[in-house]
Scaffold this motif. Structure first.
Motif, mmCIF file in Angstrom:
data_model
loop_
_atom_site.group_PDB
_atom_site.id
_atom_site.type_symbol
_atom_site.label_atom_id
_atom_site.label_comp_id
_atom_site.label_asym_id
_atom_site.label_seq_id
_atom_site.Cartn_x
_atom_site.Cartn_y
_atom_site.Cartn_z
ATOM 1 N N TRP A 136 5.205 -5.028 8.689
ATOM 2 C CA TRP A 136 4.754 -5.518 7.262
ATOM 3 C C TRP A 136 5.894 -5.495 6.257
ATOM 4 O O TRP A 136 6.471 -4.188 6.248
ATOM 5 N N GLN A 137 6.142 -6.306 5.275
ATOM 6 C CA GLN A 137 7.334 -6.398 4.488
ATOM 7 C C GLN A 137 6.936 -5.906 3.099
ATOM 8 O O GLN A 137 5.767 -6.519 2.639
ATOM 9 N N ARG B 129 2.324 -10.883 6.471
ATOM 10 C CA ARG B 129 2.237 -9.471 6.446
ATOM 11 C C ARG B 129 2.867 -9.054 5.380
ATOM 12 O O ARG B 129 4.094 -8.348 5.678
ATOM 13 N N HIS B 130 2.241 -8.747 4.260
ATOM 14 C CA HIS B 130 2.915 -8.279 2.914
ATOM 15 C C HIS B 130 2.192 -7.232 2.303
ATOM 16 O O HIS B 130 0.939 -7.286 2.574
ATOM 17 N N PHE B 131 2.954 -6.413 1.663
ATOM 18 C CA PHE B 131 1.981 -5.320 0.937
ATOM 19 C C PHE B 131 2.982 -4.956 -0.150
ATOM 20 O O PHE B 131 3.979 -5.239 -0.411
ATOM 21 N N VAL B 132 2.212 -4.358 -1.211
ATOM 22 C CA VAL B 132 2.843 -4.020 -2.547
ATOM 23 C C VAL B 132 2.777 -2.317 -2.583
ATOM 24 O O VAL B 132 1.749 -1.390 -2.293
ATOM 25 N N VAL B 133 3.968 -1.454 -2.979
ATOM 26 C CA VAL B 133 4.003 -0.250 -3.157
ATOM 27 C C VAL B 133 3.778 0.165 -4.689
ATOM 28 O O VAL B 133 4.555 -0.587 -5.690
ATOM 29 N N GLU B 134 2.954 0.883 -4.941
ATOM 30 C CA GLU B 134 2.620 1.240 -6.470
ATOM 31 C C GLU B 134 2.639 2.705 -6.544
ATOM 32 O O GLU B 134 2.091 3.415 -5.973
ATOM 33 N N PHE C 233 -2.545 -3.663 0.080
ATOM 34 C CA PHE C 233 -2.341 -4.725 1.119
ATOM 35 C C PHE C 233 -3.123 -5.848 0.479
ATOM 36 O O PHE C 233 -3.811 -5.965 -0.414
ATOM 37 N N GLY C 234 -2.938 -7.153 1.342
ATOM 38 C CA GLY C 234 -3.487 -8.336 0.782
ATOM 39 C C GLY C 234 -5.206 -8.401 0.920
ATOM 40 O O GLY C 234 -5.761 -7.636 1.451
#
Length: 904
Positions: free
Chosen positions: A596-597, A610-615, A626-627
């Motif tokens: 996952w990128q 396969r994407h995610f965000v870092v907060e 994640f989405g």
């Protein structure tokens, strides 16, 4: 005994008291003593009434005895005829037929049978003789609309009043005020309870309720607070608000450094993914440079040592440390008092010393430099004293080799390497190579500066090995599939899942959720089985998470680009793999298709990406988001994830020069080799995360920072100024007779002429921003030659020739002897910049030996009308640049003359 008349009082349709159970009605019907109105029927015409009585219809009833009151819009109804109706086929009993003068409205009316002597006022009506006063009147409706949709039954006359609402103090917002509020309420509801001791069960319940209310009150206030950018206090809320206006909040960036590895003899190849470069922990000022073992590495991590890891340039996986490249001499071709001048982009390195044999060309070369390698030039001896302690630490410069050519000095057979690098990495100072000591020593000293090879580009951050939590995998509960669908089947297929999980030195987690079945559950049908996740967010252990921007995609990018940082392009440094337990819980690294990128946001992510965000929250912890299956792929319940984060970020990595002196291997040992790391240049680029105050200040106007179209002349100039190598731009809108043309004037950096390639590039770039109906033309700046004459008075103790030479150096169009640009250097003069006499006088007065200066002539060489401009300021047009090259071969490029006086 005579009969006495008994007064029954006035009558009406609202007798008191009001009762729900009319038992008197049945008693009247059975007794037969009193008469009264049972009910009233309204005919179809609305003007005919049929009054049913408890008893027979009195023969004496006439129009005077029928009274009607009430009504809203239609009032004053009265009877026009009254007669008994004897028609058993139409009614069950005899009724009194009353014809009215007109039909009433929708409001209720009151129909009464009264004594004829009663007055007109309804309050004086008396019941007809022999009629019960409570049933002498009846409520009459001419139009009933209730039966269509609702019940026509009358409401109960006696309604229980609503309970009084408790008096609530809406100002109670914290624990103490809620506790007092509950105690006050209990004093009203349970006045006998007066216990106030803490161990009492009632006090305990009140305090628990007060705590819960305090928590809910804070949550209520927090929701309203976090709903707006100006009032939000949480970092994640501010980040999301800023993203709505296309502003990306950054989380800082890690530092980068250049580390040179020194080896005593031979050479050794080291894998880059196993190398760790460290600074000793605070308090260990006497630490010795060299390699450290795993025990000392673990202690250094605990004590807060800054750890750096190599960055792979152009896909390199290893580095070969060559002893001869630890300190490389620079060839001076047998000359003395040499230096590598400022702006140099090439040098000659000594590969092997000279010999007396004729076969020197066939000797083995010691240096193994190649294009793409890094090199650091360093001054190691003081140019004035020849002492290493007096070496200037600022005279250190790193380059990346663009070309390496083997050569030989034909005079003495010295093996040489001629190296070159990009102009972006040009030497920023004069690098001294050899000196001669002052008298009486007068020794010749060479190798004042050396070149360092075996250089690594490293950045701050360390992959900390974690421990996977394996409770659910090693000891699954009986109903494990209710929380993690499909886990029992996956564990049955993997008998060693517990051992694998316990050996995994990474952060890992299972996605909780439920199993949902579709509607097609009949025999033979294919069931729709869904596993929606309950919660996909995960918090990574360890702080601070490393953020770094990727290296330039350009192969062989120079050092200036490798060290240039863009904090808003930084991405979190962690590897995340997720999927089914069988695919992810493997020995080694899972398949790349399961990775996952990280992305700044999911607005451009598809349902299968396969994407995610870092907060990052206020405590520095990293939250993975994640989405939802529409914007980014959604993890499924029961999926297994593993993550290896990198820790180390911000200004803490900006360590000073010569502070990275420890080398360690992430795993394994390296015996028999003594490698000493050292960073001749300080680490740079580490920046702190953007504060909430900065985001609230800059985010509202962020959309204005990236214009998309050129509307006015200044817009064209702004877009043209973005081109690399452009110093200044200007633009005017000229009418061609049919449309406007944007004439863009460009002043290139470091030169006076505009290269054709640059002009074409700017023209092509402006085409993307050009407004419809505008033409674009790119021109070079118009250089205006000036004629300047200055009268200079020299101090008596100075030579006039020396002062004049210094003035000519000051007012040159190139670089001065000290390396600074001259007064008329093209990079100092910009478009439309006026020339002020006071600036010329101040520049001349800065020369030692000048006593007095006067400007006798300051004019344009092309069409000057007077020797000096009015006000002492020579104004130039928006497209013009002053030019004073003072070149005798080109007098048309302007010149400056000095009339010297005084001196000796």
């Amino acid at each position: 005994m005579s009969e006495v008349a008994i007064s029954t009082g006035t009558v009406g349709c609202v007798p008191l008291p009001a009762c729900s159970d009319e038992a008197r009605r049945e008693r009247l019907r059975l007794s037969g003593r009193l008469n009264g109105i049972d009910y009233v029927e309204v005919g179809d015409s609305g003007k005919s009434l049929c009054i049913h009585l408890f008893g027979g219809v009195p023969a004496e009833l006439g129009i005077a005895n029928v009274r009607i009151s009430g009504g809203d819009r239609i009032t004053g109804l009265h009877a026009v005829s009254v007669k008994p109706e004897q028609e058993p086929e139409l009614h069950d009993d005899v009724c009194l037929r009353v014809e009215l003068d007109r039909e009433g409205d929708h409001s209720p009316y009151c129909l009464c049978l009264v004594d004829a002597s009663s007055g007109i006022d309804p309050s004086t009506w008396v019941a007809y003789p022999g009629f019960d006063p409570r049933y002498a009147c009846a409520t009459l409706y001419f139009r009933l609309d209730c039966a269509k949709e609702s019940d026509c039954a009358a409401l109960p006359p006696c309604v229980q009043p609503a309970a009084a609402q408790p008096e609530i103090n809406y100002l109670a917002k914290d624990y103490a005020s809620f506790r007092q509020l509950f105690l006050d309420r209990m004093a009203l509801d349970v006045p006998a309870w007066q216990e106030r001791h803490v161990p009492d069960i009632g006090i305990a319940l009140i305090e628990a309720l007060a705590y819960t209310a305090d928590h809910l009150s804070y949550y209520q206030d927090a929701v309203a607070t976090e709903a707006y950018l100006e009032t939000a206090r949480r970092r994640i809320s501010v980040r999301r608000h800023a993203r709505l206006v296309d502003y990306r909040m950054h989380e800082g960036c890690n530092a980068r450094a250049l580390v040179s590895l020194s080896l005593a003899a031979g050479e050794v190849t080291l894998p880059l993914d196993q190398l760790l470069l460290l600074t000793p922990p605070a308090g260990q000022g006497d630490a010795k440079a060299g390699m450290i073992d795993s025990v000392k590495l673990a202690a250094a991590r605990v004590q807060g040592a800054q750890i750096f890891q190599p960055m792979a340039l152009d896909g390199a996986t290893s580095i070969t440390v060559v002893a001869a490249q630890s300190a490389i001499r620079l060839h001076t071709w047998g000359n003395a008092l040499c230096c590598l001048p400022r702006g140099s982009t090439q040098a000659v390195l000594v590969d092997a010393p000279p010999t007396n044999t004729k076969a020197s060309v066939d000797r083995t070369r010691a240096l193994k430099l190649k294009a793409g390698d890094l090199l650091i030039f360093e001054e190691v001896l003081g140019p004035a004293t020849g002492s290493p302690a007096d070496a200037n630490p600022e005279h250190r410069h790193a380059v990346r080799l663009a070309g390496v050519q083997e050569t030989v000095d034909p005079l003495d057979g010295t093996l040489l390497l001629q190296v070159s690098w990009d102009a972006c990495d040009a030497l920023p100072f004069d690098l001294c190579l050899s000196i001669r000591m002052a008298a009486p020593d007068c020794r010749w000293i060479g190798d004042v500066s050396l070149a360092r090879g075996n250089v690594l580009l490293v950045d701050h951050g360390d992959h900390l090995s974690g421990q996977c939590k394996c409770d659910v995998i090693c000891q699954p509960p009986a109903d494990v599939d209710s929380d993690y669908p499909g886990l029992s089947k996956a564990l049955a297929a993997m008998t060693d899942a517990c051992q694998r999980c316990q050996a995994l030195a990474e952060d890992c987690w299972l996605v909780p959720g439920t199993t949902q079945y579709g509607c097609c559950r009949c025999d033979g049908a294919v069931q729709d089985v869904l596993c929606p996740p309950g919660d996909t967010e995960h918090v990574l252990p360890g702080t601070p998470l490393t953020w770094a921007e990727p290296l330039p995609a350009q192969p062989g990018a120079p050092i200036c680009k490798l060290l240039a940082r863009d904090v808003r392009a930084a991405l979190p440094q962690l590897r995340v793999y997720g999927g089914t337990l069988q695919d992810v819980l493997v020995n080694g690294i899972p398949a790349e298709s399961l990775r996952w990128q990280a992305r700044p946001d999911l607005l451009e992510s598809g349902p299968d990406d396969r994407h995610f965000v870092v907060e990052i929250d206020d405590d520095g912890l990293a939250h993975l988001r994640f989405g939802d299956g529409v914007l980014g792929r959604q993890p499924q319940a029961g999926n297994f994830f593993r993550a290896l984060p990198r820790i180390g970020n911000g200004p803490a990595g900006n360590v000073g020069r010569d502070s990275i002196i420890w080398l360690a291997l992430a795993s394994g040992t390296l015996s028999g080799v003594d490698i000493q790391p050292r960073n001749p240049l300080p680490a740079s680029g580490g920046s702190a995360a953007e504060s909430l105050a900065e985001v609230k200040l800059y985010a509202p106007g962020a959309f204005r920072a990236n214009p998309l179209r050129a509307i006015v002349a200044d817009d064209y100039a702004m877009f043209a100024a973005r081109t690399p190598g452009v110093q200044d731009t200007a633009c005017t809108m000229d009418w061609t007779g049919s449309w406007y043309e944007a004439d863009v004037v460009v002043d290139p950096l470091g030169r006076e002429d505009l290269p054709m390639a640059m002009a074409q590039s700017i023209d092509a770039d402006l085409e993307h921003y050009r407004r419809m109906g505008h033409d674009v033309a790119v021109h070079a700046a118009c250089y205006v030659p000036l004629l300047i004459t200055m009268s200079v008075c020299v101090a008596p103790t100075f030579l006039t020739a020396h002062v004049k030479a210094a003035l000519q150096d000051r007012f040159s169009a190139g670089l001065r002897r000290d390396g600074m640009p001259g007064f008329f250097h093209p990079d100092r003069l910009q478009l439309g910049m006026p020339i002020d006499e006071s600036a010329l006088i101040a520049e001349a007065q800065a020369v030692t030996g000048v006593v007095h200066v006067e400007v006798t002539r300051l004019m344009r060489a092309d069409n000057g009308t007077s020797d000096r401009p009015p006000g002492g300021v020579l104004l130039l047009g928006k497209r013009e640049i002053a030019q004073v090259d003072n070149d005798p071969d080109h007098p048309d490029h302007g010149g400056i003359q000095f009339t010297m006086g005084g001196g000796r």
